[in-house]
Design a protein around this motif. Structure first.
Motif, PDB file in Angstrom:
ATOM      1  N   ASP A  67      58.278   1.809  57.096  1.00 34.93           N
ATOM      2  CA  ASP A  67      57.072   1.336  57.785  1.00 34.93           C
ATOM      3  C   ASP A  67      55.788   1.825  57.118  1.00 34.93           C
ATOM      4  O   ASP A  67      54.742   1.895  57.764  1.00 34.93           O
ATOM      5  CB  ASP A  67      57.095   1.749  59.258  1.00 34.93           C
ATOM      6  CG  ASP A  67      56.958   3.254  59.459  1.00 34.93           C
ATOM      7  OD1 ASP A  67      57.059   4.004  58.458  1.00 34.93           O
ATOM      8  OD2 ASP A  67      56.753   3.677  60.615  1.00 34.93           O
ATOM      9  N   GLU A  74      49.774  -0.244  60.067  1.00 33.80           N
ATOM     10  CA  GLU A  74      50.424  -1.546  59.891  1.00 33.80           C
ATOM     11  C   GLU A  74      51.625  -1.644  60.821  1.00 33.80           C
ATOM     12  O   GLU A  74      52.185  -0.641  61.252  1.00 33.80           O
ATOM     13  CB  GLU A  74      50.868  -1.696  58.430  1.00 33.80           C
ATOM     14  CG  GLU A  74      49.728  -1.628  57.427  1.00 33.80           C
ATOM     15  CD  GLU A  74      50.201  -1.341  56.010  1.00 33.80           C
ATOM     16  OE1 GLU A  74      51.416  -1.493  55.738  1.00 33.80           O
ATOM     17  OE2 GLU A  74      49.376  -0.941  55.183  1.00 33.80           O
ATOM     18  N   GLN A  76      54.504  -3.863  60.118  1.00 30.02           N
ATOM     19  CA  GLN A  76      55.725  -4.394  59.513  1.00 30.02           C
ATOM     20  C   GLN A  76      56.676  -3.274  59.112  1.00 30.02           C
ATOM     21  O   GLN A  76      56.287  -2.126  58.911  1.00 30.02           O
ATOM     22  CB  GLN A  76      55.398  -5.245  58.289  1.00 30.02           C
ATOM     23  CG  GLN A  76      55.122  -4.462  57.014  1.00 30.02           C
ATOM     24  CD  GLN A  76      53.828  -3.670  57.048  1.00 30.02           C
ATOM     25  OE1 GLN A  76      52.849  -4.130  57.629  1.00 30.02           O
ATOM     26  NE2 GLN A  76      53.806  -2.487  56.424  1.00 30.02           N
ATOM     27  N   TYR A  78      59.187  -2.768  55.912  1.00 32.89           N
ATOM     28  CA  TYR A  78      59.563  -3.321  54.620  1.00 32.89           C
ATOM     29  C   TYR A  78      61.064  -3.167  54.409  1.00 32.89           C
ATOM     30  O   TYR A  78      61.613  -2.077  54.553  1.00 32.89           O
ATOM     31  CB  TYR A  78      58.812  -2.616  53.490  1.00 32.89           C
ATOM     32  CG  TYR A  78      57.325  -2.896  53.460  1.00 32.89           C
ATOM     33  CD1 TYR A  78      56.848  -4.204  53.421  1.00 32.89           C
ATOM     34  CD2 TYR A  78      56.402  -1.866  53.456  1.00 32.89           C
ATOM     35  CE1 TYR A  78      55.484  -4.475  53.382  1.00 32.89           C
ATOM     36  CE2 TYR A  78      55.034  -2.118  53.412  1.00 32.89           C
ATOM     37  CZ  TYR A  78      54.584  -3.419  53.377  1.00 32.89           C
ATOM     38  OH  TYR A  78      53.241  -3.676  53.333  1.00 32.89           O
ATOM     39  N   ASN A  84      63.329 -11.318  52.755  1.00 27.62           N
ATOM     40  CA  ASN A  84      61.918 -10.946  52.712  1.00 27.62           C
ATOM     41  C   ASN A  84      61.315 -11.011  51.316  1.00 27.62           C
ATOM     42  O   ASN A  84      60.087 -11.111  51.182  1.00 27.62           O
ATOM     43  CB  ASN A  84      61.718  -9.530  53.274  1.00 27.62           C
ATOM     44  CG  ASN A  84      61.986  -9.449  54.763  1.00 27.62           C
ATOM     45  OD1 ASN A  84      62.928  -8.787  55.203  1.00 27.62           O
ATOM     46  ND2 ASN A  84      61.183 -10.142  55.572  1.00 27.62           N
ATOM     47  N   ALA A  97      56.955 -12.646  55.438  1.00 27.88           N
ATOM     48  CA  ALA A  97      56.793 -11.815  56.633  1.00 27.88           C
ATOM     49  C   ALA A  97      57.364 -12.588  57.822  1.00 27.88           C
ATOM     50  O   ALA A  97      57.029 -13.761  58.028  1.00 27.88           O
ATOM     51  CB  ALA A  97      55.327 -11.487  56.862  1.00 27.88           C
ATOM     52  N   LYS A  99      58.604 -12.487  62.101  1.00 31.99           N
ATOM     53  CA  LYS A  99      58.553 -11.813  63.401  1.00 31.99           C
ATOM     54  C   LYS A  99      59.996 -11.653  63.854  1.00 31.99           C
ATOM     55  O   LYS A  99      60.613 -12.549  64.430  1.00 31.99           O
ATOM     56  CB  LYS A  99      57.745 -12.625  64.405  1.00 31.99           C
ATOM     57  CG  LYS A  99      57.492 -11.874  65.704  1.00 31.99           C
ATOM     58  CD  LYS A  99      56.543 -12.639  66.623  1.00 31.99           C
ATOM     59  CE  LYS A  99      56.247 -11.814  67.874  1.00 31.99           C
ATOM     60  NZ  LYS A  99      55.273 -12.507  68.767  1.00 31.99           N
ATOM     61  N   CYS A 112      60.069  -1.817  65.695  1.00 30.42           N
ATOM     62  CA  CYS A 112      59.282  -2.692  64.816  1.00 30.42           C
ATOM     63  C   CYS A 112      59.302  -4.130  65.307  1.00 30.42           C
ATOM     64  O   CYS A 112      60.314  -4.618  65.833  1.00 30.42           O
ATOM     65  CB  CYS A 112      59.833  -2.635  63.398  1.00 30.42           C
ATOM     66  SG  CYS A 112      59.917  -0.992  62.681  1.00 30.42           S
ATOM     67  N   TYR A 114      58.025  -6.718  63.117  1.00 35.24           N
ATOM     68  CA  TYR A 114      57.991  -7.635  61.976  1.00 35.24           C
ATOM     69  C   TYR A 114      58.737  -7.022  60.790  1.00 35.24           C
ATOM     70  O   TYR A 114      58.829  -5.801  60.655  1.00 35.24           O
ATOM     71  CB  TYR A 114      56.538  -7.904  61.541  1.00 35.24           C
ATOM     72  CG  TYR A 114      55.633  -8.318  62.665  1.00 35.24           C
ATOM     73  CD1 TYR A 114      55.569  -9.647  63.082  1.00 35.24           C
ATOM     74  CD2 TYR A 114      54.844  -7.376  63.337  1.00 35.24           C
ATOM     75  CE1 TYR A 114      54.732 -10.025  64.125  1.00 35.24           C
ATOM     76  CE2 TYR A 114      54.010  -7.746  64.373  1.00 35.24           C
ATOM     77  CZ  TYR A 114      53.959  -9.075  64.772  1.00 35.24           C
ATOM     78  OH  TYR A 114      53.144  -9.451  65.805  1.00 35.24           O
ATOM     79  N   THR A 115      59.235  -7.873  59.907  1.00 35.54           N
ATOM     80  CA  THR A 115      59.764  -7.441  58.614  1.00 35.54           C
ATOM     81  C   THR A 115      58.964  -8.108  57.505  1.00 35.54           C
ATOM     82  O   THR A 115      58.377  -9.187  57.687  1.00 35.54           O
ATOM     83  CB  THR A 115      61.250  -7.799  58.442  1.00 35.54           C
ATOM     84  OG1 THR A 115      61.397  -9.227  58.457  1.00 35.54           O
ATOM     85  CG2 THR A 115      62.099  -7.157  59.527  1.00 35.54           C
ATOM     86  N   SER A 116      58.944  -7.461  56.339  1.00 29.51           N
ATOM     87  CA  SER A 116      58.263  -8.015  55.175  1.00 29.51           C
ATOM     88  C   SER A 116      58.780  -7.284  53.939  1.00 29.51           C
ATOM     89  O   SER A 116      59.835  -6.637  53.999  1.00 29.51           O
ATOM     90  CB  SER A 116      56.744  -7.882  55.318  1.00 29.51           C
ATOM     91  OG  SER A 116      56.081  -8.628  54.296  1.00 29.51           O
ATOM     92  N   VAL A 255      51.646  -6.740  57.678  1.00 23.83           N
ATOM     93  CA  VAL A 255      51.366  -7.422  58.945  1.00 23.83           C
ATOM     94  C   VAL A 255      50.625  -6.424  59.837  1.00 23.83           C
ATOM     95  O   VAL A 255      51.174  -5.402  60.225  1.00 23.83           O
ATOM     96  CB  VAL A 255      52.652  -7.897  59.640  1.00 23.83           C
ATOM     97  CG1 VAL A 255      52.306  -8.601  60.960  1.00 23.83           C
ATOM     98  CG2 VAL A 255      53.437  -8.831  58.732  1.00 23.83           C
TER      99      VAL A 255
END
Length: 426
Positions: A67, A74, A76, A78, A84, A97, A99, A112, A114-116, A255
């Motif tokens: 994170d 932030e 997201q 990672y 991603n 990115a 949700k 969390c 979101y992912t990215s 994000v």
């Protein structure tokens, strides 16, 4: 990207934009910029060629996870998932990115949302100087924050901001026609970073090229070949300039955060940043591979004219060290042919324009001297056509505000007067 500290609104109105300093010759004609770019040697690149769904080349990139330690607040997480960050089979890297939270990731704020993805070249590729560029199509939406940037390779032993940061491109998804370029270092980090912005088309509608041209004592930012901001050591207000060492490259899609804000009901997911290529070109002119080594590269040669159209001149073409510099009527001889280099030096007759004894006092003699790389021989040009000695932060000045032949030049506090205005390459 603000890696180690919280981010507020960018401090872009520092008075620097009115007449930003840039390395000698940085404000080149467009045709010269194009020729220089074509002549440079590409020292590293990734064109993201490969089959759809393929991960990034692990010999070139590291994939970060987590994170981001809660930096910038932030939201997201990672991941190292191809969902991603993966190639699309059409020559692009796609950073996505989403949700989602498929693996019950925990972030600094709780579960969390979101992912990215975030990738970097640390330990695999660094550069000191050169043109660093990427062609990208950017995402959109409130709270969407993509970036293309660099950090000093010594960050592990020399914590941010002392390690330095060069933000080549940052974009806020709710401001779709504006991108930002910034540097961060000791005394000018976070909201105090030194930078500028470029307003253009909607960057989420198509591909655009974002770049910095980085040389000793100069960094300038470009969008689609258009220079929109420049910095030099004089830009950091007496703080330490930390951009003369190896940096590595980073791409990420964040994000949320204190600067961009957070996704709202208008933000649609998934969001994607497409990267056609990342490329680093040696612009040093020494063909040494990597930039910054060997002899400095030539930027441009020609006359330098000042008050009354008179030329900057070495009296009687005397190349002896210590010869004081003057202005006289232009005659086209070698004593009036000055060459500007990427290391910030200005040279004629094989020697450098020099501030006597590295002085900083008003009235210090400007002379010709053996080139030695000291601050007494480092010069920059402002957008207002002042020629500034970076070490002294003072201007090249014609004594007595007279254009009579034989008038000597000196160092003087910059006043904006006509006897401190110069035209190069005429």
């Amino acid at each position: 990207m603000r890696k180690r500290v919280a981010v507020g609104a960018l401090a872009l109105a520092l008075g620097l934009a009115a007449a930003p300093l840039t390395a000698i010759g940085a404000q080149q004609p467009a045709q010269y910029q194009k020729a220089a770019a074509q002549a440079g040697k590409v020292i590293w690149e990734d064109n993201f060629d490969g089959s759809a769904g393929q991960r990034v080349n692990s010999s070139k990139w590291n994939t970060e996870t987590g994170d981001n330690f809660g930096n910038n607040r932030e939201h997201q997480y990672y991941t190292d998932s191809a969902g991603n960050a993966a190639l699309d089979g059409s020559g692009n890297l796609v950073i996505t990115a989403k949700k989602e939270n498929p693996a019950n990731y925990n972030c600094w704020y709780g579960r969390c949302q979101y992912t990215s993805a975030r990738i970097n070249t640390s330990g695999k590729f660094t550069t000191t100087y050169g043109k660093v560029e990427a062609r990208m199509k950017l995402p959109r939406g409130k709270g969407i924050w993509p970036a293309f940037w660099m950090l000093g390779q010594d960050i592990g032993s020399n914590p941010w901001p002392n390690s330095g940061e060069i933000d080549i491109m940052e974009f806020l998804g709710h401001e779709q026609n504006k991108v930002y370029g910034t540097i961060h270092g000791p005394g000018y980090s976070g909201a105090g970073g030194v930078g500028g912005s470029y307003t253009g088309p909607n960057f989420a509608d198509g591909f655009h090229t974002f770049a910095v041209e980085w040389a000793p004592n100069s960094i300038k930012w470009l969008v689609d070949g258009n220079v929109f901001f420049q910095t030099t050591p004089a830009s950091v207000n007496g703080n330490r300039w930390v951009f003369d060492k190896p940096f590595f490259v980073i791409l990420n899609l964040a994000v949320g955060g204190e600067w961009p804000g957070y996704p709202d009901a208008s933000t649609q997911f998934p969001q994607q940043m497409l990267v056609d290529y990342v490329r680093v070109t040696d612009t040093s002119g020494d063909n040494g591979g990597g930039g910054g080594g060997g002899n400095p590269g030539v930027v441009k040669s020609g006359r330098v004219t000042g008050l009354g159209g008179k030329c900057l001149d070495v009296p009687w073409a005397n190349s002896a060290s210590g010869t004081p510099i003057q202005v006289v009527s232009c005659n086209g001889n070698a004593a009036q042919n000055w060459t500007f280099y990427t290391d910030g030096s200005i040279r004629a007759l094989g020697k450098c324009l020099d501030v006597s004894n590295s002085g900083k006092a008003d009235g210090t003699v400007i002379q010709l001297w053996d080139c030695n790389g000291t601050g007494a021989q480092k010069w920059a040009v402002s957008g207002a056509n002042d020629v500034v000695n970076i070490n002294a932060d003072k201007c090249l000045d014609i004594k007595g505000n007279t254009s009579a032949d034989g008038t000597r030049v000196q160092l003087w506090t910059c006043t904006g007067a006509a006897n401190q205005k110069w035209n190069a390459f005429v």
